[in-house]
Write a protein that holds these residues in place. Sequence first.
Motif, PDB file in Angstrom:
ATOM      1  N   ALA B  92       0.717  -0.939   0.278  1.00  0.00           N
ATOM      2  CA  ALA B  92       0.084  -0.058  -0.004  1.00  0.00           C
ATOM      3  C   ALA B  92       0.553   1.196  -0.020  1.00  0.00           C
ATOM      4  N   LEU B  93       2.027   0.984   0.870  1.00  0.00           N
ATOM      5  CA  LEU B  93       2.728   2.292   1.027  1.00  0.00           C
ATOM      6  C   LEU B  93       3.523   2.865  -0.646  1.00  0.00           C
ATOM      7  N   SER B  94       3.991   1.399  -1.200  1.00  0.00           N
ATOM      8  CA  SER B  94       5.195   1.748  -2.071  1.00  0.00           C
ATOM      9  C   SER B  94       3.545   2.700  -3.488  1.00  0.00           C
ATOM     10  N   VAL B  95       2.332   1.721  -3.461  1.00  0.00           N
ATOM     11  CA  VAL B  95       1.711   2.577  -4.066  1.00  0.00           C
ATOM     12  C   VAL B  95       1.582   3.759  -4.472  1.00  0.00           C
ATOM     13  N   ALA B  96       1.399   4.482  -2.913  1.00  0.00           N
ATOM     14  CA  ALA B  96       1.417   5.348  -2.768  1.00  0.00           C
ATOM     15  C   ALA B  96       2.506   6.583  -2.930  1.00  0.00           C
ATOM     16  N   LEU B  97       3.317   6.196  -2.480  1.00  0.00           N
ATOM     17  CA  LEU B  97       4.519   6.438  -3.649  1.00  0.00           C
ATOM     18  C   LEU B  97       5.181   6.758  -4.212  1.00  0.00           C
ATOM     19  N   ASP B  98       4.458   6.247  -5.333  1.00  0.00           N
ATOM     20  CA  ASP B  98       3.988   5.587  -6.637  1.00  0.00           C
ATOM     21  C   ASP B  98       3.902   6.424  -7.324  1.00  0.00           C
ATOM     22  N   GLN B  99       3.053   6.354  -7.401  1.00  0.00           N
ATOM     23  CA  GLN B  99       2.046   7.599  -7.356  1.00  0.00           C
ATOM     24  C   GLN B  99       1.572   9.058  -7.383  1.00  0.00           C
ATOM     25  N   HIS B 100       2.447   9.316  -5.759  1.00  0.00           N
ATOM     26  CA  HIS B 100       2.246  10.741  -5.606  1.00  0.00           C
ATOM     27  C   HIS B 100       3.382  11.010  -5.428  1.00  0.00           C
ATOM     28  N   PRO B 101       4.699  10.493  -5.424  1.00  0.00           N
ATOM     29  CA  PRO B 101       5.923  10.924  -4.848  1.00  0.00           C
ATOM     30  C   PRO B 101       6.437  12.569  -5.139  1.00  0.00           C
ATOM     31  N   LYS B 102       5.503  13.444  -5.193  1.00  0.00           N
ATOM     32  CA  LYS B 102       6.250  14.979  -4.501  1.00  0.00           C
ATOM     33  C   LYS B 102       4.706  15.205  -3.525  1.00  0.00           C
ATOM     34  N   GLY B 104       2.802  16.276  -0.821  1.00  0.00           N
ATOM     35  CA  GLY B 104       2.747  16.597   0.975  1.00  0.00           C
ATOM     36  C   GLY B 104       3.159  15.184   1.548  1.00  0.00           C
ATOM     37  N   PRO B 105       2.666  14.569   1.698  1.00  0.00           N
ATOM     38  CA  PRO B 105       3.004  12.962   2.755  1.00  0.00           C
ATOM     39  C   PRO B 105       4.263  12.088   2.234  1.00  0.00           C
ATOM     40  N   ALA B 106       4.871  12.275   1.198  1.00  0.00           N
ATOM     41  CA  ALA B 106       5.950  11.899   0.216  1.00  0.00           C
ATOM     42  C   ALA B 106       6.790  11.130   2.044  1.00  0.00           C
ATOM     43  N   PRO B 107       7.339  12.276   2.271  1.00  0.00           N
ATOM     44  CA  PRO B 107       8.293  11.598   3.460  1.00  0.00           C
ATOM     45  C   PRO B 107       8.069  11.617   4.135  1.00  0.00           C
ATOM     46  N   GLU B 108       6.809  10.837   4.789  1.00  0.00           N
ATOM     47  CA  GLU B 108       6.252  10.410   6.055  1.00  0.00           C
ATOM     48  C   GLU B 108       6.139   8.473   5.610  1.00  0.00           C
ATOM     49  N   THR B 109       5.788   9.184   3.609  1.00  0.00           N
ATOM     50  CA  THR B 109       5.478   7.357   3.669  1.00  0.00           C
ATOM     51  C   THR B 109       6.424   6.560   2.910  1.00  0.00           C
ATOM     52  N   ILE B 110       7.808   7.496   2.939  1.00  0.00           N
ATOM     53  CA  ILE B 110       9.133   6.636   2.800  1.00  0.00           C
ATOM     54  C   ILE B 110       9.249   6.447   4.121  1.00  0.00           C
ATOM     55  N   PHE B 111       9.179   7.082   5.265  1.00  0.00           N
ATOM     56  CA  PHE B 111       9.237   6.501   6.329  1.00  0.00           C
ATOM     57  C   PHE B 111       9.051   5.194   6.957  1.00  0.00           C
ATOM     58  N   PHE B 112       7.546   5.714   6.737  1.00  0.00           N
ATOM     59  CA  PHE B 112       6.996   4.435   6.943  1.00  0.00           C
ATOM     60  C   PHE B 112       7.028   3.033   6.096  1.00  0.00           C
ATOM     61  N   LEU B 113       7.002   3.339   5.322  1.00  0.00           N
ATOM     62  CA  LEU B 113       7.098   2.424   3.711  1.00  0.00           C
ATOM     63  C   LEU B 113       8.819   1.599   4.319  1.00  0.00           C
ATOM     64  N   GLY B 114       9.967   2.226   4.721  1.00  0.00           N
ATOM     65  CA  GLY B 114      10.994   1.788   5.288  1.00  0.00           C
ATOM     66  C   GLY B 114      11.338   0.685   5.994  1.00  0.00           C
ATOM     67  N   VAL B 115      10.149   1.725   7.556  1.00  0.00           N
ATOM     68  CA  VAL B 115       9.667   0.283   8.212  1.00  0.00           C
ATOM     69  C   VAL B 115       9.212  -0.771   8.196  1.00  0.00           C
ATOM     70  N   ALA B 116       8.336  -0.796   7.645  1.00  0.00           N
ATOM     71  CA  ALA B 116       7.877  -1.625   7.041  1.00  0.00           C
ATOM     72  C   ALA B 116       8.242  -2.657   6.362  1.00  0.00           C
ATOM     73  N   LYS B 117       9.130  -2.146   5.231  1.00  0.00           N
ATOM     74  CA  LYS B 117      10.298  -3.498   4.610  1.00  0.00           C
ATOM     75  C   LYS B 117      11.442  -3.912   5.548  1.00  0.00           C
ATOM     76  N   ALA B 135      17.757  11.692   2.527  1.00  0.00           N
ATOM     77  CA  ALA B 135      18.572  12.033   2.287  1.00  0.00           C
ATOM     78  C   ALA B 135      18.148  12.665   0.873  1.00  0.00           C
ATOM     79  N   GLU B 136      17.810  12.043   0.203  1.00  0.00           N
ATOM     80  CA  GLU B 136      18.121  12.404  -1.639  1.00  0.00           C
ATOM     81  C   GLU B 136      16.881  13.532  -1.487  1.00  0.00           C
ATOM     82  N   ARG B 137      15.740  13.225  -1.250  1.00  0.00           N
ATOM     83  CA  ARG B 137      14.733  13.956  -1.923  1.00  0.00           C
ATOM     84  C   ARG B 137      14.253  14.180  -0.913  1.00  0.00           C
ATOM     85  N   PHE B 138      14.338  14.965   0.043  1.00  0.00           N
ATOM     86  CA  PHE B 138      13.505  15.269   1.341  1.00  0.00           C
ATOM     87  C   PHE B 138      14.407  15.690   1.859  1.00  0.00           C
TER      88      PHE B 138
END
Lengths: 32, 155
Positions: B92-102, B104-117, B135-138
Amino acid sequence: MAEIKWEKDFHTAVELAAKTHRQVFQDFWFDG
Amino acid sequence: MNTGPYSDEKVQKYLGEQFVSVKSQCFWDKRSELMKQFDIAWTPTLLVHDSTGKEHHRVVGFVPSEDFLAHLKLGRGKMFFNRFRFADAVEALSVALDQHPKAGPAPETIFFLGVAKYWQTHDPKGLRWAYDTLAERFPQSEWARRAGPYKQIPA
């Protein structure tokens, strides 16, 4: 254009969500 | 009446498919039981619940359509995350990030995606991925700072 079907009662929305395996989205709004 | 993000056909479609939507009117001179239950102190306040009515994500203030959709999808991912359904959360978080990469909630999405991974695989590279990606994107985001300790994990 599709219209969003808004429930008016939170508990009715939760019951419907459980039956249809969906989540609940709730918008707290103010008419002012 | 559907205004703001609710006038967007993508929002209408996604809400209809994934959610039961409910509007709860606020009265500041006489707070409702729901306002008290969910500690509502400003509007709009948007809550994403699971199918039992338990809150998993909250947005206070107006958000445009792209951010709105990203928040709904982040809320879906956090619901799975909070239930320890990490494979579903990653999807679900991968879909959110792929479809809305820029969005507002993208940084939080990346954080939770990494922890879920990480939880899914028990491989700390998921956490390192979250740090590197933030670090690279936000780099200015709070979420990049929250992921700061993962910089110590070997890449």
